[in-house]
Motif scaffolding. Sequence first.
Motif, short mmCIF file in Angstrom:
data_model
loop_
_atom_site.label_atom_id
_atom_site.label_comp_id
_atom_site.label_asym_id
_atom_site.label_seq_id
_atom_site.Cartn_x
_atom_site.Cartn_y
_atom_site.Cartn_z
N THR A 1 -15.74 3.34 5.56
CA THR A 1 -14.60 3.54 6.45
C THR A 1 -14.64 2.57 7.62
O THR A 1 -13.61 2.00 8.02
N TYR A 2 -15.84 2.41 8.19
CA TYR A 2 -16.04 1.62 9.39
C TYR A 2 -17.23 0.67 9.22
O TYR A 2 -18.14 0.94 8.43
N CYS B 1 -11.15 -1.57 5.86
CA CYS B 1 -12.26 -1.17 6.72
C CYS B 1 -11.90 -1.43 8.18
O CYS B 1 -11.21 -2.40 8.50
N ILE B 2 -12.37 -0.57 9.06
CA ILE B 2 -12.08 -0.66 10.49
C ILE B 2 -13.32 -1.11 11.25
O ILE B 2 -14.41 -0.57 11.04
N THR C 1 -11.73 -1.05 17.08
CA THR C 1 -11.57 0.32 17.56
C THR C 1 -12.84 0.70 18.29
O THR C 1 -13.94 0.34 17.87
N VAL D 1 -12.62 -9.10 12.87
CA VAL D 1 -11.46 -8.39 12.31
C VAL D 1 -10.82 -9.22 11.21
O VAL D 1 -10.48 -8.70 10.13
#
Length: 282
Positions: free
Chosen positions: A259-260, A131-132, A157, A123
């Motif tokens: 996004t991820y 970005c996740i 997540t 993270v």
Amino acid sequence: MVFTLPQFDLEAFVRATLAEDLGPTSKDVTSESVIPADIQFAGIMDSRDAITVAGLSIAEAFFRSLDPAMDIEILVEDGQQVPAGTDLMRLKGNARAMLTAERSALNTVQHLSGIATMTQQYVDAISGTGCILLDTRKTIPGLRVLEKYATRMGGATNHRMGLWDAAMIKDNHVAVAGGVAEAVARARNAGVERIILEVDSIAQIEPGLAAGASHLLLDNMDAGTLRAAVALIAGRVPTEASGGVTLETIRAKAETGVTYISVGRLTQSAPAADIGLDFAPA
């Protein structure tokens, strides 16, 4: 407050774990032969590493299952980052109970804190990119709910929890179905709302989107290819980079605009945190 997680039975987990350790006789032969039944001990659980903490309430449940009257004080919160040498929990109660529950409690906290600590590193590596970080289904059988809890404590997540909460169409599904568009169309026609499509080439993107994919997993693409894929998709659906992601490569991939990013090693490869329990006479 009792620790609860959806789809997780804490009492059953504690009971099964202790039963594994106590074996067919349900006895801790060392503690029962060496420690008088009424002796009280005080203990401190502490971390020898800098860690992100996870699992302390589960450890508490192990101790309380053998000594409901044990005095337990949790000193930090799950999800908290602490330096080496931090005291995590204080305990005072029956010595036999504490010694019998010690390994099960420590194993759980060490494993979950190890996952949370590695997750926090990933993270931090993509901080500021937007970005996740996602985890995966690459978990130890029987421990998925706990391991995915630990990734959340590290700041990730959760991806889908299992095979039931989303369709993820991968290369083998595509091969059997006869193509990307065919596989996605079949899932859509079956009434599936959340359809994640794994693509390993730019050429598969438009057919997948046209057929109704709601999320594209961009598999094993380098940063340049990811950037081109993100530009082509142009925000029509969320994008996810996956495959071979390491601490050394994750930021470059995050900066492509996906996004991820999903990382299997969070639950596959995290080393246990170095956490111990030191005892002193009460």
